[in-house]
Design a protein around this motif. Structure first.
Motif, short mmCIF file in Angstrom:
data_model
loop_
_atom_site.label_atom_id
_atom_site.label_comp_id
_atom_site.label_asym_id
_atom_site.label_seq_id
_atom_site.Cartn_x
_atom_site.Cartn_y
_atom_site.Cartn_z
N PRO A 120 46.02 40.18 48.04
CA PRO A 120 44.89 41.11 48.11
C PRO A 120 43.97 40.96 46.90
CG PRO A 120 46.95 42.28 47.71
CD PRO A 120 47.30 40.85 47.91
N ALA A 121 42.68 41.13 47.13
CA ALA A 121 41.70 41.02 46.05
C ALA A 121 41.83 42.19 45.10
CB ALA A 121 40.30 40.98 46.63
N LEU A 122 41.70 41.89 43.82
CA LEU A 122 41.74 42.94 42.80
C LEU A 122 40.32 43.38 42.50
CD1 LEU A 122 44.31 41.35 40.34
CD2 LEU A 122 44.74 43.12 42.03
N LYS A 123 40.15 44.65 42.22
CA LYS A 123 38.83 45.20 41.89
C LYS A 123 38.64 45.12 40.38
CE LYS A 123 38.10 46.83 46.12
NZ LYS A 123 38.65 45.89 47.03
N VAL A 124 38.20 43.96 39.88
CA VAL A 124 37.97 43.78 38.45
C VAL A 124 36.62 43.09 38.24
CG1 VAL A 124 40.41 43.69 37.77
CG2 VAL A 124 39.25 41.60 38.45
N ASP A 125 36.03 43.33 37.08
CA ASP A 125 34.75 42.68 36.78
C ASP A 125 35.01 41.23 36.32
OD1 ASP A 125 35.63 42.86 34.15
OD2 ASP A 125 34.24 44.45 33.59
N LEU A 126 33.93 40.49 36.10
CA LEU A 126 34.03 39.07 35.78
C LEU A 126 34.78 38.84 34.46
CD1 LEU A 126 33.31 36.25 36.69
CD2 LEU A 126 31.13 36.47 35.50
N ARG A 127 34.52 39.67 33.46
CA ARG A 127 35.18 39.53 32.16
C ARG A 127 36.69 39.74 32.29
NH1 ARG A 127 36.91 43.06 29.18
NH2 ARG A 127 37.43 42.83 27.02
N GLU A 128 37.07 40.79 33.01
CA GLU A 128 38.49 41.09 33.22
C GLU A 128 39.14 40.00 34.08
OE1 GLU A 128 42.11 43.29 32.97
OE2 GLU A 128 40.28 43.32 31.78
N ARG A 129 38.42 39.48 35.06
CA ARG A 129 38.96 38.41 35.90
C ARG A 129 39.24 37.16 35.06
NH1 ARG A 129 39.30 37.37 41.36
NH2 ARG A 129 38.19 39.28 41.78
N ALA A 130 38.33 36.83 34.15
CA ALA A 130 38.54 35.66 33.29
C ALA A 130 39.76 35.87 32.39
CB ALA A 130 37.29 35.40 32.44
N LEU A 131 39.89 37.07 31.82
CA LEU A 131 41.05 37.39 30.99
C LEU A 131 42.34 37.32 31.80
CD1 LEU A 131 42.11 38.40 28.21
CD2 LEU A 131 41.79 40.73 29.09
N LEU A 132 42.31 37.89 32.98
CA LEU A 132 43.47 37.88 33.87
C LEU A 132 43.86 36.45 34.24
CD1 LEU A 132 45.48 39.38 35.71
CD2 LEU A 132 43.67 39.50 37.42
N THR A 133 42.89 35.63 34.55
CA THR A 133 43.15 34.24 34.91
C THR A 133 43.81 33.50 33.75
OG1 THR A 133 41.29 34.21 36.44
CG2 THR A 133 42.09 32.07 35.68
N ARG A 134 43.28 33.69 32.53
CA ARG A 134 43.89 33.02 31.36
C ARG A 134 45.33 33.47 31.15
NH1 ARG A 134 39.07 34.23 28.45
NH2 ARG A 134 40.27 35.52 27.03
N HIS A 135 45.59 34.76 31.31
CA HIS A 135 46.96 35.27 31.11
C HIS A 135 47.90 34.76 32.21
CE1 HIS A 135 46.94 37.98 27.63
NE2 HIS A 135 45.64 38.04 27.87
N LEU A 136 47.45 34.75 33.45
CA LEU A 136 48.30 34.25 34.53
C LEU A 136 48.59 32.76 34.36
CD1 LEU A 136 46.85 36.12 37.63
CD2 LEU A 136 49.13 36.41 36.63
N GLU A 137 47.58 31.99 33.96
CA GLU A 137 47.79 30.56 33.72
C GLU A 137 48.79 30.35 32.59
OE1 GLU A 137 43.82 29.21 32.93
OE2 GLU A 137 43.49 28.63 35.00
N GLN A 138 48.63 31.09 31.50
CA GLN A 138 49.53 30.93 30.36
C GLN A 138 50.95 31.35 30.72
OE1 GLN A 138 48.72 29.44 27.38
NE2 GLN A 138 50.93 29.47 27.09
N LEU A 139 51.08 32.46 31.45
CA LEU A 139 52.42 32.90 31.85
C LEU A 139 53.07 31.91 32.81
CD1 LEU A 139 51.79 36.73 32.27
CD2 LEU A 139 53.09 35.59 30.46
#
Length: 121
Positions: free
Chosen positions: A88-107
């Motif tokens: 399901p799509a998350l309701k986050v802005d572009l800045r938060e999505r970029a942060l989330l993507t970096r954390h998921l990639e690193q994890l």
């Protein structure tokens, strides 16, 4: 050409494994020499432990609040393999999505490396 990672001049592409480059070979040879020399310093890093992995995970959840929601969504999507596995799509802005993507990639990288490092042969 030194090392198994090299640029093929004919096809203008990199070929081989980057971990087997001549630069990596040089660094490894240097480290092995320093570690085996009599007066080399023995200030090794601590080995990765489960406690360190847990600290890294806690830090990611603290820095990136939407990470908990994202991991729950991923877990739900992959729990029932017989159903539609759309995340399901998350309701986050572009800045938060970029942060989330970096954390998921690193994890993903950290947990994969941890799994490979600790697996029993």
């Amino acid at each position: 050409m030194r090392g198994k990672w090299h640029r093929d001049q004919l096809s203008q592409r990199w070929e081989g494994n980057p971990a087997e480059s001549s630069e990596v070979d040089d660094i490894m040879r240097s480290l092995k020499h320093k570690a085996s020399s009599e007066d080399g310093d023995r200030a090794h890093s601590l080995p990765m432990t489960a406690a360190f992995m847990e600290k890294m995970l806690a830090w990611s959840f603290e820095i990136c609040p939407s990470l908990a929601e994202a991991t729950r969504a991923l877990k739900r999507a992959f729990d029932d393999m017989s159903s539609d596995r759309t995340v399901p799509a998350l309701k986050v802005d572009l800045r938060e999505r970029a942060l989330l993507t970096r954390h998921l990639e690193q994890l993903a990288f950290d947990t994969t490396a941890w799994t490979l490092w600790t697996r029993q042969a």
